[in-house]
Design a protein around this motif. Structure first.
Motif, PDB file in Angstrom:
ATOM      1  N   UNK A 230       1.135  -1.459   0.428  1.00 22.15           N
ATOM      2  CA  UNK A 230       0.248   0.086  -0.073  1.00 22.15           C
ATOM      3  C   UNK A 230       0.554   0.999   0.022  1.00 22.15           C
ATOM      4  N   UNK A 231       0.296   2.367  -1.325  1.00 21.02           N
ATOM      5  CA  UNK A 231       1.290   3.300  -0.801  1.00 21.02           C
ATOM      6  C   UNK A 231       0.531   5.107  -0.785  1.00 21.02           C
ATOM      7  N   UNK A 232       0.465   6.208  -0.767  1.00 22.23           N
ATOM      8  CA  UNK A 232      -0.587   6.802  -0.571  1.00 22.23           C
ATOM      9  C   UNK A 232       0.466   8.332  -0.302  1.00 22.23           C
ATOM     10  N   UNK A 233      -0.180   9.331  -0.903  1.00 20.94           N
ATOM     11  CA  UNK A 233       0.057  10.563  -0.630  1.00 20.94           C
ATOM     12  C   UNK A 233      -0.734  11.493  -0.148  1.00 20.94           C
ATOM     13  N   UNK A 253       3.354  -4.300   2.866  1.00 21.45           N
ATOM     14  CA  UNK A 253       4.730  -3.413   2.823  1.00 21.45           C
ATOM     15  C   UNK A 253       3.811  -2.261   2.829  1.00 21.45           C
ATOM     16  N   UNK A 254       4.103  -1.159   2.721  1.00 21.18           N
ATOM     17  CA  UNK A 254       3.058   0.144   3.080  1.00 21.18           C
ATOM     18  C   UNK A 254       4.634   1.348   2.309  1.00 21.18           C
ATOM     19  N   UNK A 255       3.902   2.577   2.060  1.00 23.66           N
ATOM     20  CA  UNK A 255       4.552   3.941   1.760  1.00 23.66           C
ATOM     21  C   UNK A 255       4.281   4.784   1.802  1.00 23.66           C
ATOM     22  N   UNK A 269       7.877   3.315 -10.598  1.00 25.98           N
ATOM     23  CA  UNK A 269       8.805   2.160 -10.652  1.00 25.98           C
ATOM     24  C   UNK A 269       9.594   1.828  -9.445  1.00 25.98           C
ATOM     25  N   UNK A 270       9.496   2.555  -8.842  1.00 20.62           N
ATOM     26  CA  UNK A 270       9.990   2.397  -7.421  1.00 20.62           C
ATOM     27  C   UNK A 270       9.612   1.817  -7.032  1.00 20.62           C
ATOM     28  N   UNK A 271       8.002   2.210  -6.766  1.00 18.88           N
ATOM     29  CA  UNK A 271       6.750   1.474  -6.076  1.00 18.88           C
ATOM     30  C   UNK A 271       6.949   0.577  -6.665  1.00 18.88           C
ATOM     31  N   UNK A 281       0.855  -7.044  -4.938  1.00 14.91           N
ATOM     32  CA  UNK A 281      -0.095  -6.045  -5.813  1.00 14.91           C
ATOM     33  C   UNK A 281       0.124  -4.784  -5.037  1.00 14.91           C
ATOM     34  N   UNK A 282       0.319  -3.590  -5.706  1.00 17.28           N
ATOM     35  CA  UNK A 282       0.606  -2.267  -5.063  1.00 17.28           C
ATOM     36  C   UNK A 282      -1.022  -1.318  -5.796  1.00 17.28           C
ATOM     37  N   UNK A 283      -0.961  -1.121  -4.900  1.00 11.71           N
ATOM     38  CA  UNK A 283      -3.037  -0.354  -4.114  1.00 11.71           C
ATOM     39  C   UNK A 283      -2.620   0.892  -3.367  1.00 11.71           C
ATOM     40  N   UNK A 284      -3.601   1.630  -4.072  1.00  8.43           N
ATOM     41  CA  UNK A 284      -3.149   3.777  -3.527  1.00  8.43           C
ATOM     42  C   UNK A 284      -4.567   3.623  -3.410  1.00  8.43           C
ATOM     43  N   UNK A 285      -4.695   4.828  -3.438  1.00  9.05           N
ATOM     44  CA  UNK A 285      -6.415   5.319  -3.278  1.00  9.05           C
ATOM     45  C   UNK A 285      -6.754   5.803  -4.569  1.00  9.05           C
TER      46      UNK A 285
END
Length: 342
Positions: A230-233, A253-255, A269-271, A281-285
């Motif tokens: 998971x990643x979010x800004x 994992x998260x960022x 690309x880094x994510x 699986x990469x997931x975001x908002x």
């Protein structure tokens, strides 16, 4: 994009807020003078989903919910927003196929998927454009401290996990103005999630407080038992992470990125590389995905949430006076054919 300082968090004390308090007093006085100015009264109801803290509190989620409810009534609501993070000055009608987040901001793109949306710092100018374009209701995402447009209904949106932060005004804290000043102009408060900081106790006793909670959408529920990165800004990424966990996703994992972070190719690309290394699986908002280059969209899952109200009748009681049912057309007896002779 800057991150909020740690001393803005609830319960934080220290020397920095004290040293900054004289500047906060100046900021608060300037805000009080600005909001005291009269605004333009639109010929249609204007609903403001605002807050008192800098950063996210759930305003866009509330605005989207209201837009859907008004549309279900047969109305044609238009959305108004400043367009934070975008370069467009406005008033400008958002065209999702032509504008990107760098032009109009991420929230504007989300709103434009559900209703005609206008960006611009001058809310009155945007409202005039909306009315001219056929709006019979206006929903403002933010703008409680903007005096250019008179509000028919002002909702003070509060994130239950953050509340009012350390309770101080910018720059000593996250408040745009004292809580009492904002509450005095609100018709009701909307408290999203559990009241973890005692925010409700700081509101006037007479102010109605509507309770609501975020609920996972179908795409979020589909992530149950799946390993995700998971990643979010966004302003409060912990809410996003908690929603995934509550939906049953296995977060390996998260960022986090700064609020409204403008992603570039290298960031994504880094994510993706980190997610691949974790077999996740990469997931975001949904706010983040509109700031991500489109060529990456099919490789990233999007977690959407909705709003569940504890007391829908209380919400309807606030909306009903603004949109009274239209009277049924009066039946007129057909004329007597004998009286209609040439």
């Amino acid at each position: 994009m800057l991150r909020a300082p740690a001393f803005w968090l609830p319960g934080r004390r220290g020397l920095a807020p004290l040293l900054l308090s004289p500047v906060s007093a100046i900021y608060a006085r300037a805000t009080a003078r600005r909001v005291a100015r009269p605004g333009w009264r639109a010929p249609v109801p204007v609903i403001c989903c605002g807050n008192v803290t800098a950063g996210g509190a759930g305003k866009t989620t509330v605005a989207l919910d209201l837009i859907c409810r008004l549309s279900a009534r047969g109305l044609t609501p238009h959305a108004l927003i400043r367009g934070y993070g975008g370069t467009a000055k406005g008033p400008l009608r958002v065209e999702p196929d032509r504008h990107d987040s760098r032009a109009v901001g991420d929230e504007a793109l989300l709103l434009a998927k559900h209703a005609p949306t206008w960006v611009g710092a001058d809310r009155a100018a945007s409202a005039r454009c909306a009315v001219a374009a056929g709006a019979d209701a206006i929903v403002m995402d933010d703008g409680l401290q903007n005096p250019t447009l008179e509000k028919s209904l002002s909702l003070l949106v509060i994130d239950g996990s953050f509340g009012f932060g350390n309770g101080r005004v910018i720059p000593a804290g996250p408040l745009r103005e004292p809580v009492a000043a904002a509450a005095a102009r609100a018709h009701a408060a909307v408290l999203i999630g559990e009241d973890e900081t005692g925010a409700r106790s700081l509101l006037p006793a007479h102010l109605p407080v509507l309770r609501a909670r975020l609920v996972p959408g179908p795409d979020t529920a589909a992530l149950a038992r799946r390993p995700v990165f998971a990643f979010a800004g966004i302003a409060n990424p912990s809410k996003f992470f908690d929603t995934l966990s509550e939906a049953g996703a296995i977060m390996v994992g998260r960022r986090t990125f700064a609020d409204h972070y403008p992603y570039d190719d290298a960031d994504i690309e880094a994510v993706l590389a980190e997610a691949e290394a974790l077999a996740a699986l990469p997931v975001t908002t949904r706010k983040d995905i509109v700031r991500i280059p489109a060529r990456f969209h099919d490789r990233i899952a999007v977690s959407r949430v909705g709003l569940a109200w504890d007391d829908l009748e209380a919400l309807e009681a606030l909306l009903a006076p603004l949109f009274p049912p239209k009277p049924a057309p009066r039946e007129i007896a057909p004329p007597d054919p004998a009286a209609c002779t040439a």
